[in-house]
Design an enzyme around this catalytic site. Sequence first.
Site, mmCIF file in Angstrom:
data_model
loop_
_atom_site.group_PDB
_atom_site.id
_atom_site.type_symbol
_atom_site.label_atom_id
_atom_site.label_comp_id
_atom_site.label_asym_id
_atom_site.label_seq_id
_atom_site.Cartn_x
_atom_site.Cartn_y
_atom_site.Cartn_z
ATOM 1 N N ASP A 152 25.439 38.455 61.732
ATOM 2 C CA ASP A 152 25.935 38.613 60.359
ATOM 3 C C ASP A 152 27.079 37.627 60.109
ATOM 4 O O ASP A 152 28.247 38.006 60.081
ATOM 5 C CB ASP A 152 26.396 40.062 60.168
ATOM 6 C CG ASP A 152 26.951 40.336 58.784
ATOM 7 O OD1 ASP A 152 26.541 39.642 57.835
ATOM 8 O OD2 ASP A 152 27.798 41.252 58.651
ATOM 9 N N LYS A 189 26.689 35.083 57.531
ATOM 10 C CA LYS A 189 26.609 34.722 56.107
ATOM 11 C C LYS A 189 26.824 33.218 55.868
ATOM 12 O O LYS A 189 27.746 32.800 55.177
ATOM 13 C CB LYS A 189 27.626 35.535 55.286
ATOM 14 C CG LYS A 189 27.464 37.042 55.405
ATOM 15 C CD LYS A 189 28.501 37.766 54.565
ATOM 16 C CE LYS A 189 28.375 39.271 54.680
ATOM 17 N NZ LYS A 189 28.835 39.762 56.015
ATOM 18 N N HIS A 230 26.872 29.592 54.441
ATOM 19 C CA HIS A 230 26.911 29.058 53.075
ATOM 20 C C HIS A 230 27.491 27.652 53.165
ATOM 21 O O HIS A 230 28.703 27.472 53.251
ATOM 22 C CB HIS A 230 27.790 29.954 52.197
ATOM 23 C CG HIS A 230 27.764 29.589 50.743
ATOM 24 N ND1 HIS A 230 28.375 30.355 49.781
ATOM 25 C CD2 HIS A 230 27.188 28.556 50.079
ATOM 26 C CE1 HIS A 230 28.194 29.798 48.588
ATOM 27 N NE2 HIS A 230 27.475 28.708 48.749
#
Length: 239
Positions: free
Chosen positions: A61, A63, A65
């Site tokens: 986890d 994330k 970007h």
Amino acid sequence: MQAQERIILALDVGSREQALALVKDLAPHVGAFKVGMQLFNSCGPSIVEEINQLGGRVFLDLKFHDIPNTVAAAGRVITRLNCFMFNVHAAGGREMMRQVVEEVKNEAKKLAVAAPLSLAVTVLTSISQEQLEEEIGVKGMKLKDLVVKWALMAKECGISGVVSSPQEIEAIRAACGPEFKIVTPGIRPAWSEKNDQKRITTPGQALQMGADFMVIGRPITQAANPVEAALKIIGELEE
């Protein structure tokens, strides 16, 4: 899918020792372990390998970007680590999501391993409608509508599913169909302490709404007997 496979245990702990002790006890009773920024940055990639060696699967986890090439390169590394799931921000755009999906698929084929499931994070659960408009600059669109729009975009890019708050599960399921995976955080059984959460969604409710996997942390990790707590939740999901 068996009930226990739906449970993802959040390893939101401060040390390798705490994390691996939980994995040793709970690997037979949950579907995966969520490794977030705190644990990964503290222990490094080796924590994923150690969890795998103990029979656990890892939802990484982090994330991602960033620009498409950078996220695609991260996808290659995640595939080599033999993660079960990982996530990226849908706000990174179509090309970023397409490239990471393609890179993961190619790397898995090269290594003759199963490709990890890719998940999109749409709007963070901490963001309110007011913040969406005033701070992020998205005006004239309801938060839930943006979540569904980005979930559909992720699906079109080949992403396996989304991380979704309980409030959006039903709308995403209706829009994206039965095969699209929905992972729901912040799930708490009715018998657990609510801590700082005023409203809770129980595992049974999340399942009825259409969630495939549910992320559960403190109700198991802080229970007097974590294994008994996990078994109790499994029992509720099987009812």
